[in-house]
Design a protein around this motif. Structure first.
Motif, short mmCIF file in Angstrom:
data_model
loop_
_atom_site.label_atom_id
_atom_site.label_comp_id
_atom_site.label_asym_id
_atom_site.label_seq_id
_atom_site.Cartn_x
_atom_site.Cartn_y
_atom_site.Cartn_z
N ASP A 82 0.85 -1.19 0.00
CA ASP A 82 0.00 0.00 0.00
C ASP A 82 0.89 1.24 0.00
N THR A 83 0.82 2.02 -1.07
CA THR A 83 1.64 3.24 -1.19
C THR A 83 0.81 4.51 -1.04
N SER A 84 -0.40 4.39 -0.53
CA SER A 84 -1.29 5.55 -0.46
C SER A 84 -0.79 6.62 0.52
N PHE A 85 0.18 6.27 1.39
CA PHE A 85 0.71 7.24 2.33
C PHE A 85 2.06 7.81 1.90
N PHE A 86 2.43 7.57 0.65
CA PHE A 86 3.64 8.17 0.10
C PHE A 86 3.44 9.66 -0.12
N ILE A 87 4.49 10.42 0.09
CA ILE A 87 4.52 11.84 -0.26
C ILE A 87 5.28 11.95 -1.59
N VAL A 88 4.67 12.59 -2.57
CA VAL A 88 5.30 12.77 -3.88
C VAL A 88 5.62 14.23 -4.07
N SER A 89 6.92 14.51 -4.14
CA SER A 89 7.38 15.89 -4.31
C SER A 89 7.45 16.25 -5.79
N GLU A 90 6.99 17.46 -6.14
CA GLU A 90 7.06 17.91 -7.53
C GLU A 90 8.47 18.33 -7.92
N GLU A 91 9.31 18.55 -6.93
CA GLU A 91 10.69 18.93 -7.20
C GLU A 91 11.65 17.92 -6.58
N ILE A 105 26.69 2.75 -4.46
CA ILE A 105 26.86 4.20 -4.59
C ILE A 105 25.47 4.82 -4.47
N HIS A 106 25.18 5.40 -3.31
CA HIS A 106 23.81 5.82 -2.98
C HIS A 106 23.62 7.32 -3.15
N THR A 107 22.48 7.67 -3.74
CA THR A 107 22.06 9.07 -3.85
C THR A 107 20.76 9.23 -3.07
N PRO A 108 20.77 9.93 -1.94
CA PRO A 108 19.55 10.07 -1.13
C PRO A 108 18.48 10.85 -1.87
N GLY A 109 17.24 10.62 -1.46
CA GLY A 109 16.14 11.41 -2.02
C GLY A 109 16.18 12.84 -1.50
N TYR A 110 15.71 13.77 -2.33
CA TYR A 110 15.68 15.17 -1.92
C TYR A 110 14.45 15.86 -2.52
N PRO A 111 13.76 16.67 -1.74
CA PRO A 111 13.97 16.95 -0.32
C PRO A 111 13.50 15.79 0.55
N PRO A 112 14.08 15.62 1.76
CA PRO A 112 13.70 14.49 2.62
C PRO A 112 12.32 14.68 3.22
N LEU A 113 11.75 13.58 3.70
CA LEU A 113 10.44 13.63 4.35
C LEU A 113 10.58 14.31 5.70
N ILE A 114 9.70 15.27 5.98
CA ILE A 114 9.70 15.96 7.27
C ILE A 114 8.35 15.73 7.94
N PRO A 115 8.29 15.84 9.27
CA PRO A 115 7.06 15.53 10.00
C PRO A 115 5.85 16.34 9.55
N ASP A 116 6.04 17.59 9.17
CA ASP A 116 4.91 18.45 8.80
C ASP A 116 4.18 17.95 7.56
N GLU A 117 4.82 17.08 6.79
CA GLU A 117 4.18 16.58 5.57
C GLU A 117 3.18 15.46 5.86
N LEU A 118 3.17 14.98 7.09
CA LEU A 118 2.23 13.92 7.48
C LEU A 118 1.29 14.49 8.53
N SER A 119 0.04 14.73 8.14
CA SER A 119 -0.93 15.32 9.06
C SER A 119 -1.33 14.31 10.14
N GLN A 120 -1.92 14.83 11.21
CA GLN A 120 -2.37 13.96 12.29
C GLN A 120 -3.41 12.96 11.81
N SER A 121 -4.30 13.40 10.94
CA SER A 121 -5.32 12.50 10.43
C SER A 121 -4.71 11.41 9.55
N GLN A 122 -3.68 11.76 8.77
CA GLN A 122 -2.99 10.76 7.95
C GLN A 122 -2.26 9.75 8.83
N LEU A 123 -1.64 10.26 9.90
CA LEU A 123 -0.93 9.38 10.83
C LEU A 123 -1.88 8.37 11.46
#
Length: 390
Positions: A70-79, A99-117
């Motif tokens: 289930d990927t419905s809780f993924f955050i998809v960044s436009e940039e 050889i790893h390239t991290p995702g950017y920008p990283p996931l931050i808590p504000d992107e997951l609302s209380q209702s989503q959590l």
């Protein structure tokens, strides 16, 4: 429910050192690999993570969804960019370089609302953290703890925020070096004992040891009953470990599990814990059958997650730990248009061809073994889908 990293991997398989061979592009990442294993074993996992709206991000989502994650809780960044890794596999030396390239920008808590959590935790039987995205992980861990949802933490290496996350852990799976690095204990057995003492919520800790198998220390819930009361004699954990090693049958090629009785385990300068010790041996597979070790350790974690859902009243404790932690250590990988089964027992991270699937468990094929363990459920069609023989 899992919070962690899922990425796209570009795997170069070379027959000879420095010579570029076959290129395989497939999904990966600690959390992505573990949940693919869990989903293919029949559970319904959810993954919280973040990708960018790029080719890699779309591929990551499509592959996870096709496996039932289930990927419905993924955050998809436009940039930004989705995480990806170049993995160079050397078939001559059986080594890999990542050889790893991290995702950017990283996931931050504000992107997951209380209702989503709350929605993500709804109906969850376990929460697994791969140690990344710690700020968001801590928020989820606190909410999961309030709901009495067990938490499993992958302690691969020391990371920012991992100490706080481990305080919520019900289960921990560690790399070989982590316990001593984290506890500063003088030996691995004493470090495992120290982890149970420092983390009162921890029910068991497992350390993976590559081709040497693994060690698991389990806290006993009914310690006084089994250990004979507070006056029971203490057992030195180092001596106990050595005695378990002496019981190993080196002639066996299949994984085995050897356990102690419940007792008072002690280590000088560390303390005591009521519990029991387990050692798991690794599958002995010829080097010629190894293809790619990437991701089998993550599949090991997926197998442990799956194993916690097997009702213990259906099988004996010995079967519970030997079968659930020794047999379901696999990950499915596609390379050279062939399906390879990676048996990641305690992270020796082995791979062999699908036609050899029954050779590693000659006394009981996988579908029969599953039906024996959970007789009210039929896994015949599911096993066919998992293996996808070509």
């Amino acid at each position: 429910l899992v919070l962690g990293e899922s990425l796209e991997g570009h795997v170069f398989i070379s027959k000879f050192r420095y010579a570029l061979g076959t290129l395989v592009v497939q999904g990966g990442g600690n959390a992505g690999n573990a949940l693919t294993c869990v989903a293919r074993l029949g559970l319904n996992p959810r993954l919280i993570s973040k990708v960018a709206n790029d080719a890699q991000g779309k591929s990551i989502l499509e592959e996870l969804e096709s496996d039932g994650v289930d990927t419905s809780f993924f955050i998809v960044s436009e940039e930004g960019n989705s995480p990806f890794t170049y993995i160079i596999v050397d078939n001559e030396t059986k080594t890999r370089t990542c050889i790893h390239t991290p995702g950017y920008p990283p996931l931050i808590p504000d992107e997951l609302s209380q209702s989503q959590l709350l929605s993500a935790l709804d109906g969850a039987n376990m929460v697994y953290f791969d140690g990344r995205l710690y700020e968001t992980a801590l928020i989820i861990a606190k909410e999961a703890a309030c709901k009495n949802i067990p938490i499993l933490v992958d302690a691969e290496r020391e990371r920012e925020g991992l100490d706080d996350l481990l305080n919520f852990a019900s289960y921990a799976i560690c790399s070989a070096r982590f316990p001593q690095a984290w506890t500063k204990a003088p030996s691995l057995p004493s470090a495992l004992l120290s982890m149970l003492l420092r983390l009162p919520n921890l029910k068991f800790v497992i350390v993976t040891l590559g081709q040497d198998g693994c060690i698991m220390l389990e806290r006993s819930v009914f310690s006084t009953m089994f250990a004979g009361g507070s006056d029971a004699e203490e057992t030195d954990i180092h001596g106990l470990l050595e005695s378990l090693k002496q019981r190993k049958d080196e002639s066996k090629t299949i994984p085995t599990c050897i356990s102690s009785v419940v007792t008072i385990l002690s280590a000088n300068g560390i303390g005591t814990v009521f519990g029991r010790l387990f050692i798991g041996t690794a599958e002995k597979i010829p080097p010629s059958e190894l293809v790619d070790t990437t991701g089998a350790g993550d599949a090991f974690i997926g197998a442990v997650v799956y194993g916690t859902f097997i009702p213990s009243d259906l099988i004996s404790l010995q079967l519970l730990f030997s079968e659930r932690l020794n047999i379901f250590m696999f990950n499915l990988k596609v390379a050279r248009n062939r399906l390879h089964l990676a048996v990641g027992l305690w992270e020796p991270e082995r791979v062999f061809h699908t036609e050899q699937i029954h050779a590693w468990r000659p006394s009981c094929d996988m579908s029969t073994m599953l039906e024996v363990m959970v007789p009210e459920r039929s896994y015949e069609s599911h096993i066919d889908r998992v293996l996808e023989f070509d």
